[in-house]
Motif scaffolding. Sequence first.
Motif, PDB file in Angstrom:
ATOM      1  N   UNK A  10      34.698  19.862   7.993  1.00 36.59           N
ATOM      2  CA  UNK A  10      33.393  19.113   7.418  1.00 36.59           C
ATOM      3  C   UNK A  10      32.871  18.336   8.442  1.00 36.59           C
ATOM      4  N   UNK A  11      33.147  18.230   9.526  1.00 38.75           N
ATOM      5  CA  UNK A  11      32.858  17.545  10.828  1.00 38.75           C
ATOM      6  C   UNK A  11      31.865  18.486  11.534  1.00 38.75           C
ATOM      7  N   UNK A  12      31.176  17.758  12.686  1.00 40.94           N
ATOM      8  CA  UNK A  12      29.929  18.450  13.082  1.00 40.94           C
ATOM      9  C   UNK A  12      30.444  20.028  13.830  1.00 40.94           C
ATOM     10  N   UNK A  13      31.710  19.970  14.843  1.00 38.36           N
ATOM     11  CA  UNK A  13      32.209  20.967  15.336  1.00 38.36           C
ATOM     12  C   UNK A  13      32.673  21.564  14.417  1.00 38.36           C
ATOM     13  N   UNK A  14      33.565  21.359  13.472  1.00 36.84           N
ATOM     14  CA  UNK A  14      34.302  22.021  12.518  1.00 36.84           C
ATOM     15  C   UNK A  14      33.481  22.910  11.524  1.00 36.84           C
ATOM     16  N   UNK A  15      32.511  22.242  11.204  1.00 31.74           N
ATOM     17  CA  UNK A  15      31.280  22.976  10.196  1.00 31.74           C
ATOM     18  C   UNK A  15      30.597  24.090  11.021  1.00 31.74           C
ATOM     19  N   UNK A  16      30.431  23.913  12.350  1.00 30.99           N
ATOM     20  CA  UNK A  16      29.733  24.895  12.927  1.00 30.99           C
ATOM     21  C   UNK A  16      30.652  26.228  13.125  1.00 30.99           C
ATOM     22  N   UNK A  17      32.070  25.954  13.453  1.00 30.65           N
ATOM     23  CA  UNK A  17      32.908  26.918  13.530  1.00 30.65           C
ATOM     24  C   UNK A  17      33.296  27.649  11.981  1.00 30.65           C
ATOM     25  N   UNK A  18      33.148  26.872  10.977  1.00 25.81           N
ATOM     26  CA  UNK A  18      33.060  27.400   9.735  1.00 25.81           C
ATOM     27  C   UNK A  18      31.893  28.443   9.451  1.00 25.81           C
ATOM     28  N   UNK A  19      30.615  27.919   9.801  1.00 24.01           N
ATOM     29  CA  UNK A  19      29.571  28.624   9.702  1.00 24.01           C
ATOM     30  C   UNK A  19      29.675  30.293  10.619  1.00 24.01           C
ATOM     31  N   UNK A  20      30.408  30.089  11.796  1.00 26.80           N
ATOM     32  CA  UNK A  20      30.573  31.315  12.494  1.00 26.80           C
ATOM     33  C   UNK A  20      31.186  32.275  11.750  1.00 26.80           C
ATOM     34  N   UNK A  21      32.696  31.675  11.266  1.00 26.10           N
ATOM     35  CA  UNK A  21      33.586  32.684  10.589  1.00 26.10           C
ATOM     36  C   UNK A  21      32.994  33.184   9.265  1.00 26.10           C
ATOM     37  N   UNK A  22      32.288  32.610   8.654  1.00 26.81           N
ATOM     38  CA  UNK A  22      31.453  33.086   7.185  1.00 26.81           C
ATOM     39  C   UNK A  22      30.511  33.965   7.814  1.00 26.81           C
ATOM     40  N   UNK A  23      29.742  33.952   9.022  1.00 24.33           N
ATOM     41  CA  UNK A  23      28.787  34.905   9.319  1.00 24.33           C
ATOM     42  C   UNK A  23      29.533  36.020   9.868  1.00 24.33           C
ATOM     43  N   UNK A  24      30.732  36.121  10.179  1.00 31.57           N
ATOM     44  CA  UNK A  24      31.500  37.271  10.680  1.00 31.57           C
ATOM     45  C   UNK A  24      32.127  38.156   9.388  1.00 31.57           C
ATOM     46  N   UNK A  25      32.040  37.292   8.347  1.00 33.96           N
ATOM     47  CA  UNK A  25      32.556  38.033   6.868  1.00 33.96           C
ATOM     48  C   UNK A  25      34.146  37.320   6.516  1.00 33.96           C
TER      49      UNK A  25
END
Length: 64
Positions: A10-25
């Motif tokens: 839920x931090x800035x860097x972590x949420x960016x990683x989460x967004x990329x993982x979700x976008x990959x399915x």
Amino acid sequence: MKTLLVTGGAGFIGSTFVAQALAQGDKVIVLDALTYAGHEENLNWLRPQYDNRLTLVVDSITNG
């Protein structure tokens, strides 16, 4: 589809990683204590599109 456990997601860097993982399915479980750097708002913008694959658990890895 993989299931990822992301601590500090839920931090800035972590949420960016989460967004990329979700976008990959992938399915993502975020474990965050929501202290000074983690904010639920950092993940809320992802919920409309990925709510069925995104879970937020508010806790700390130090809680055994």
